[in-house]
Design a protein around this motif. Structure first.
Motif, PDB file in Angstrom:
ATOM      1  N   GLY A 134      30.019 -42.151   8.419  1.00 35.30           N
ATOM      2  CA  GLY A 134      30.333 -42.526   9.792  1.00 35.30           C
ATOM      3  C   GLY A 134      30.400 -41.350  10.734  1.00 35.30           C
ATOM      4  O   GLY A 134      30.302 -41.525  11.953  1.00 35.30           O
ATOM      5  N   TYR A 135      30.563 -40.157  10.210  1.00 36.06           N
ATOM      6  CA  TYR A 135      30.561 -38.964  11.054  1.00 36.06           C
ATOM      7  C   TYR A 135      29.128 -38.475  11.230  1.00 36.06           C
ATOM      8  O   TYR A 135      28.308 -38.556  10.318  1.00 36.06           O
ATOM      9  CB  TYR A 135      31.406 -37.859  10.420  1.00 36.06           C
ATOM     10  CG  TYR A 135      32.873 -38.166  10.403  1.00 36.06           C
ATOM     11  CD1 TYR A 135      33.691 -37.848  11.482  1.00 36.06           C
ATOM     12  CD2 TYR A 135      33.455 -38.789   9.289  1.00 36.06           C
ATOM     13  CE1 TYR A 135      35.051 -38.140  11.461  1.00 36.06           C
ATOM     14  CE2 TYR A 135      34.812 -39.087   9.268  1.00 36.06           C
ATOM     15  CZ  TYR A 135      35.596 -38.760  10.357  1.00 36.06           C
ATOM     16  OH  TYR A 135      36.931 -39.057  10.345  1.00 36.06           O
ATOM     17  N   SER A 136      28.835 -37.953  12.410  1.00 33.23           N
ATOM     18  CA  SER A 136      27.481 -37.467  12.659  1.00 33.23           C
ATOM     19  C   SER A 136      27.520 -36.267  13.592  1.00 33.23           C
ATOM     20  O   SER A 136      28.443 -36.117  14.408  1.00 33.23           O
ATOM     21  CB  SER A 136      26.613 -38.568  13.278  1.00 33.23           C
ATOM     22  OG  SER A 136      27.133 -38.978  14.525  1.00 33.23           O
ATOM     23  N   GLY A 137      26.517 -35.432  13.453  1.00 30.03           N
ATOM     24  CA  GLY A 137      26.329 -34.301  14.359  1.00 30.03           C
ATOM     25  C   GLY A 137      27.379 -33.223  14.309  1.00 30.03           C
ATOM     26  O   GLY A 137      27.683 -32.627  15.357  1.00 30.03           O
ATOM     27  N   ARG A 158      25.095 -34.425   3.567  1.00 28.14           N
ATOM     28  CA  ARG A 158      23.928 -33.726   4.107  1.00 28.14           C
ATOM     29  C   ARG A 158      23.269 -34.446   5.292  1.00 28.14           C
ATOM     30  O   ARG A 158      22.895 -33.794   6.278  1.00 28.14           O
ATOM     31  CB  ARG A 158      22.901 -33.457   3.009  1.00 28.14           C
ATOM     32  CG  ARG A 158      23.299 -32.350   2.045  1.00 28.14           C
ATOM     33  CD  ARG A 158      22.113 -31.887   1.217  1.00 28.14           C
ATOM     34  NE  ARG A 158      21.083 -31.287   2.050  1.00 28.14           N
ATOM     35  CZ  ARG A 158      20.807 -29.976   2.066  1.00 28.14           C
ATOM     36  NH1 ARG A 158      21.511 -29.137   1.337  1.00 28.14           N
ATOM     37  NH2 ARG A 158      19.831 -29.515   2.817  1.00 28.14           N
ATOM     38  N   PRO A 159      23.103 -35.777   5.261  1.00 26.15           N
ATOM     39  CA  PRO A 159      22.469 -36.439   6.400  1.00 26.15           C
ATOM     40  C   PRO A 159      23.237 -36.299   7.714  1.00 26.15           C
ATOM     41  O   PRO A 159      22.655 -36.493   8.787  1.00 26.15           O
ATOM     42  CB  PRO A 159      22.396 -37.906   5.959  1.00 26.15           C
ATOM     43  CG  PRO A 159      22.386 -37.856   4.472  1.00 26.15           C
ATOM     44  CD  PRO A 159      23.289 -36.720   4.131  1.00 26.15           C
ATOM     45  N   MET A 160      24.524 -35.986   7.662  1.00 24.62           N
ATOM     46  CA  MET A 160      25.294 -35.798   8.892  1.00 24.62           C
ATOM     47  C   MET A 160      24.741 -34.659   9.736  1.00 24.62           C
ATOM     48  O   MET A 160      24.929 -34.632  10.957  1.00 24.62           O
ATOM     49  CB  MET A 160      26.757 -35.511   8.560  1.00 24.62           C
ATOM     50  CG  MET A 160      27.476 -36.614   7.820  1.00 24.62           C
ATOM     51  SD  MET A 160      29.200 -36.130   7.460  1.00 24.62           S
ATOM     52  CE  MET A 160      29.718 -37.473   6.408  1.00 24.62           C
ATOM     53  N   LEU A 161      24.052 -33.718   9.088  1.00 28.80           N
ATOM     54  CA  LEU A 161      23.527 -32.537   9.776  1.00 28.80           C
ATOM     55  C   LEU A 161      22.080 -32.702  10.224  1.00 28.80           C
ATOM     56  O   LEU A 161      21.479 -31.752  10.720  1.00 28.80           O
ATOM     57  CB  LEU A 161      23.633 -31.322   8.842  1.00 28.80           C
ATOM     58  CG  LEU A 161      25.053 -30.937   8.419  1.00 28.80           C
ATOM     59  CD1 LEU A 161      24.999 -30.001   7.215  1.00 28.80           C
ATOM     60  CD2 LEU A 161      25.791 -30.280   9.569  1.00 28.80           C
ATOM     61  N   ALA A 162      21.539 -33.900  10.080  1.00 31.00           N
ATOM     62  CA  ALA A 162      20.114 -34.105  10.299  1.00 31.00           C
ATOM     63  C   ALA A 162      19.646 -33.698  11.691  1.00 31.00           C
ATOM     64  O   ALA A 162      18.538 -33.185  11.866  1.00 31.00           O
ATOM     65  CB  ALA A 162      19.756 -35.566  10.032  1.00 31.00           C
ATOM     66  N   THR A 163      20.465 -33.921  12.709  1.00 36.15           N
ATOM     67  CA  THR A 163      20.035 -33.643  14.079  1.00 36.15           C
ATOM     68  C   THR A 163      20.869 -32.580  14.777  1.00 36.15           C
ATOM     69  O   THR A 163      20.532 -32.188  15.899  1.00 36.15           O
ATOM     70  CB  THR A 163      20.091 -34.934  14.924  1.00 36.15           C
ATOM     71  OG1 THR A 163      21.426 -35.439  14.954  1.00 36.15           O
ATOM     72  CG2 THR A 163      19.157 -35.996  14.350  1.00 36.15           C
ATOM     73  N   SER A 164      21.938 -32.109  14.145  1.00 33.35           N
ATOM     74  CA  SER A 164      22.843 -31.190  14.847  1.00 33.35           C
ATOM     75  C   SER A 164      22.510 -29.722  14.657  1.00 33.35           C
ATOM     76  O   SER A 164      22.938 -28.875  15.443  1.00 33.35           O
ATOM     77  CB  SER A 164      24.282 -31.421  14.370  1.00 33.35           C
ATOM     78  OG  SER A 164      24.438 -31.011  13.021  1.00 33.35           O
ATOM     79  N   GLY A 165      21.760 -29.408  13.590  1.00 32.54           N
ATOM     80  CA  GLY A 165      21.514 -28.008  13.294  1.00 32.54           C
ATOM     81  C   GLY A 165      22.761 -27.280  12.841  1.00 32.54           C
ATOM     82  O   GLY A 165      22.839 -26.050  12.904  1.00 32.54           O
TER      83      GLY A 165
END
Length: 254
Positions: A134-137, A158-165
């Motif tokens: 549920g956490y992202s970016g 790992r997918p939480m970092l997909a768009t945040s860098g």
């Protein structure tokens, strides 16, 4: 704080360490060389393999505070249990509260620290991958006692970092030749690695280490203080024996 002093702190996370970390005598602490390297590193994927009491939690705590101050956003702490996550959370919060001239704290409880500048620090349990989704970016994810965090939880992070860098920083002592941390350390590229053993730590004496080797036994000593990936006493067959039984030249049958 003057604008020049604030700029100096913004440019060098080690300044946060010097202002917010206290030594055993209650005076400002000086970071070891390896700690300065870790705090200044902008590498997106970092593995920190350290003996017990080397200062890895304090190092990451100061690094997290520097990020929250000068790169506002979401910062997540994960460990095998919520109790362990809260220990690192307390390190970060403690460093922050000792700093002069920082953003006002809007929310502070045992697992969350929200700042006026928009930064959020959240401690999460790592015993169930379903509870951390549920956490992202996030700007950074810190995995404490990472060798004991399950593959499933790691895969959920790992997918939480997909768009945040954002950064993924794992810190731990070893726990056998198994699990995602061992695989990442031994075989995977694109990780920055830091190793510190008890022999590298000036605060641990030779006499203490000799006593520990005698008291705790060889394999535990090598794991906890020398940071070696050794088989645990839970394994019925050693890793060397299992490896010897595998023939990698054979093709798998469909």
């Amino acid at each position: 704080m003057s604008a020049a002093a604030d700029l100096a702190r913004a440019l060098d996370p080690v300044a946060v360490f010097r202002q917010g970390v206290l030594g055993p005598n209650g005076q400002p602490a000086e970071a070891d060389e390896w700690q300065e390297t870790v705090m200044r590193s902008g590498a997106p994927r970092q593995l920190i393999l350290c003996n017990r009491q080397a200062g890895k939690s304090t190092t990451v705590g100061a690094k997290a505070v520097a990020g929250m101050l000068y790169d506002p956003g979401l910062y997540l702490i994960v460990a095998p249990t919520l109790r362990q996550s809260k220990l690192l959370f307390d390190k970060v919060a403690g460093v922050y509260k000792r700093l002069p001239d920082v953003s006002r704290i809007e929310t502070s409880n045992k697992t969350e620290l929200f700042l006026e500048n928009g930064s959020q620090l959240v401690a999460l349990p790592g015993d169930d991958d379903a509870t951390i989704r549920g956490y992202s970016g996030p700007k950074a994810i810190y995995i404490d006692e990472a060798s004991r965090v399950s593959d499933e939880v790691y895969a959920a992070l790992r997918p939480m970092l997909a768009t945040s860098g954002g950064q993924l920083i794992a810190l731990t002592t070893p726990y056998g030749r198994r699990g995602w941390f061992y695989e990442a350390w031994e075989f995977q590229k694109d990780w920055t690695r830091t190793t510190i053993t008890a022999r590298d730590c000036p605060r641990i004496t030779t006499e203490f280490l000799e006593e520990e080797r005698t008291t705790m036994g060889e394999w535990r000593f090598r794991q906890e203080y020398l940071c070696e990936f050794v088989d645990t006493d839970e394994q019925f067959f050693s890793s060397d024996l299992i490896d010897a039984m595998v023939d990698n030249t054979l093709e798998a049958w469909a």
